[in-house]
Design a protein around this motif. Structure first.
Motif, PDB file in Angstrom:
ATOM      1  N   MET A 176     -18.994 -20.271  30.550  1.00 13.66           N
ATOM      2  CA  MET A 176     -20.001 -19.252  30.230  1.00 13.66           C
ATOM      3  C   MET A 176     -19.700 -17.927  30.919  1.00 13.66           C
ATOM      4  O   MET A 176     -19.843 -16.864  30.324  1.00 13.66           O
ATOM      5  CB  MET A 176     -21.382 -19.766  30.598  1.00 13.66           C
ATOM      6  CG  MET A 176     -21.725 -20.991  29.797  1.00 13.66           C
ATOM      7  SD  MET A 176     -23.419 -21.304  29.452  1.00 13.66           S
ATOM      8  CE  MET A 176     -24.195 -19.802  29.271  1.00 13.66           C
ATOM      9  N   GLU A 177     -19.267 -18.001  32.165  1.00 15.33           N
ATOM     10  CA  GLU A 177     -18.939 -16.781  32.900  1.00 15.33           C
ATOM     11  C   GLU A 177     -17.770 -16.045  32.244  1.00 15.33           C
ATOM     12  O   GLU A 177     -17.824 -14.823  32.044  1.00 15.33           O
ATOM     13  CB  GLU A 177     -18.595 -17.121  34.350  1.00 15.33           C
ATOM     14  CG  GLU A 177     -18.320 -15.916  35.205  1.00 15.33           C
ATOM     15  CD  GLU A 177     -18.033 -16.294  36.654  1.00 15.33           C
ATOM     16  OE1 GLU A 177     -17.270 -15.543  37.290  1.00 15.33           O
ATOM     17  OE2 GLU A 177     -18.553 -17.309  37.134  1.00 15.33           O
TER      18      GLU A 177
ATOM     19  N   PHE B 234     -20.733 -29.611  35.396  1.00 17.29           N
ATOM     20  CA  PHE B 234     -21.567 -28.410  35.462  1.00 17.29           C
ATOM     21  C   PHE B 234     -20.733 -27.176  35.792  1.00 17.29           C
ATOM     22  O   PHE B 234     -20.889 -26.132  35.173  1.00 17.29           O
ATOM     23  CB  PHE B 234     -22.683 -28.589  36.503  1.00 17.29           C
ATOM     24  CG  PHE B 234     -23.498 -27.355  36.693  1.00 17.29           C
ATOM     25  CD1 PHE B 234     -24.484 -27.019  35.778  1.00 17.29           C
ATOM     26  CD2 PHE B 234     -23.253 -26.494  37.764  1.00 17.29           C
ATOM     27  CE1 PHE B 234     -25.228 -25.860  35.929  1.00 17.29           C
ATOM     28  CE2 PHE B 234     -23.991 -25.335  37.920  1.00 17.29           C
ATOM     29  CZ  PHE B 234     -24.982 -25.021  37.005  1.00 17.29           C
ATOM     30  N   ARG B 235     -19.833 -27.305  36.773  1.00 11.43           N
ATOM     31  CA  ARG B 235     -19.006 -26.147  37.164  1.00 11.43           C
ATOM     32  C   ARG B 235     -18.097 -25.693  36.032  1.00 11.43           C
ATOM     33  O   ARG B 235     -17.845 -24.507  35.875  1.00 11.43           O
ATOM     34  CB  ARG B 235     -18.187 -26.481  38.403  1.00 11.43           C
ATOM     35  CG  ARG B 235     -19.036 -26.571  39.639  1.00 11.43           C
ATOM     36  CD  ARG B 235     -18.217 -26.831  40.870  1.00 11.43           C
ATOM     37  NE  ARG B 235     -19.107 -26.950  42.019  1.00 11.43           N
ATOM     38  CZ  ARG B 235     -18.732 -27.330  43.198  1.00 11.43           C
ATOM     39  NH1 ARG B 235     -17.464 -27.634  43.413  1.00 11.43           N
ATOM     40  NH2 ARG B 235     -19.591 -27.416  44.180  1.00 11.43           N
ATOM     41  N   ASP B 236     -17.601 -26.647  35.248  1.00  8.99           N
ATOM     42  CA  ASP B 236     -16.758 -26.299  34.101  1.00  8.99           C
ATOM     43  C   ASP B 236     -17.555 -25.491  33.074  1.00  8.99           C
ATOM     44  O   ASP B 236     -17.087 -24.473  32.568  1.00  8.99           O
ATOM     45  CB  ASP B 236     -16.205 -27.560  33.428  1.00  8.99           C
ATOM     46  CG  ASP B 236     -15.317 -28.392  34.337  1.00  8.99           C
ATOM     47  OD1 ASP B 236     -14.605 -27.808  35.180  1.00  8.99           O
ATOM     48  OD2 ASP B 236     -15.346 -29.627  34.203  1.00  8.99           O
ATOM     49  N   VAL B 237     -18.750 -25.972  32.768  1.00 11.26           N
ATOM     50  CA  VAL B 237     -19.599 -25.282  31.787  1.00 11.26           C
ATOM     51  C   VAL B 237     -19.965 -23.893  32.303  1.00 11.26           C
ATOM     52  O   VAL B 237     -19.907 -22.902  31.565  1.00 11.26           O
ATOM     53  CB  VAL B 237     -20.861 -26.109  31.463  1.00 11.26           C
ATOM     54  CG1 VAL B 237     -21.809 -25.319  30.565  1.00 11.26           C
ATOM     55  CG2 VAL B 237     -20.474 -27.436  30.813  1.00 11.26           C
ATOM     56  N   ALA B 238     -20.300 -23.803  33.580  1.00  7.52           N
ATOM     57  CA  ALA B 238     -20.635 -22.502  34.170  1.00  7.52           C
ATOM     58  C   ALA B 238     -19.437 -21.561  34.115  1.00  7.52           C
ATOM     59  O   ALA B 238     -19.593 -20.366  33.811  1.00  7.52           O
ATOM     60  CB  ALA B 238     -21.112 -22.686  35.606  1.00  7.52           C
ATOM     61  N   ALA B 239     -18.246 -22.085  34.368  1.00  3.62           N
ATOM     62  CA  ALA B 239     -17.033 -21.255  34.319  1.00  3.62           C
ATOM     63  C   ALA B 239     -16.765 -20.761  32.901  1.00  3.62           C
ATOM     64  O   ALA B 239     -16.406 -19.600  32.696  1.00  3.62           O
ATOM     65  CB  ALA B 239     -15.837 -22.037  34.857  1.00  3.62           C
TER      66      ALA B 239
END
Length: 115
Positions: free
Chosen positions: A50-51, A43-48
């Motif tokens: 996208m950011e 999840f953190r990878d995907v969020a990063a």
């Protein structure tokens, strides 16, 4: 749980209305995964991803650096803002020789601070 395949990322982004170029996505993944090949993203990878994609507005780091360089080169008074004339010169140098009317129109559309 909480993970997805790298191959699924473009589809997720497309569902969210984002369609980055393949080369941009590869650069983002390399950065987020710290240069290590990865088949699975948390999840953190995907969020990063996208950011970074939003922050860079779909451009490569090298492209953003080039835009900043052109801006600095053509911001002749070093004000941090471009006049319509400076914008026209920069666009021409980049290979977009617009008419003065088109430059004025673009300038008015993009003038964020009204000066």
């Amino acid at each position: 749980p909480g993970a997805m395949s790298v191959q699924s990322l473009p589809l997720l982004l497309q569902e969210l209305g984002l369609e980055p170029r393949r080369v941009v996505l590869e650069e983002l993944l390399k950065e987020v995964c710290h240069g290590r090949p990865s088949e699975v993203l948390g999840f953190r990878d995907v969020a990063a991803v996208m950011e970074l994609l939003r922050a860079r507005e779909g451009f490569l780091v090298a492209e953003l650096d080039r835009f900043r360089g052109v801006f600095q080169d053509f911001d002749s008074d070093a004000s941090g803002d471009m006049s319509a004339g400076e914008l026209g010169s920069a666009l021409s140098w980049l290979g977009f020789p617009y008419t003065n009317d088109k430059v004025q129109s673009l300038y008015k559309e993009s003038d964020m601070n009204g000066n």
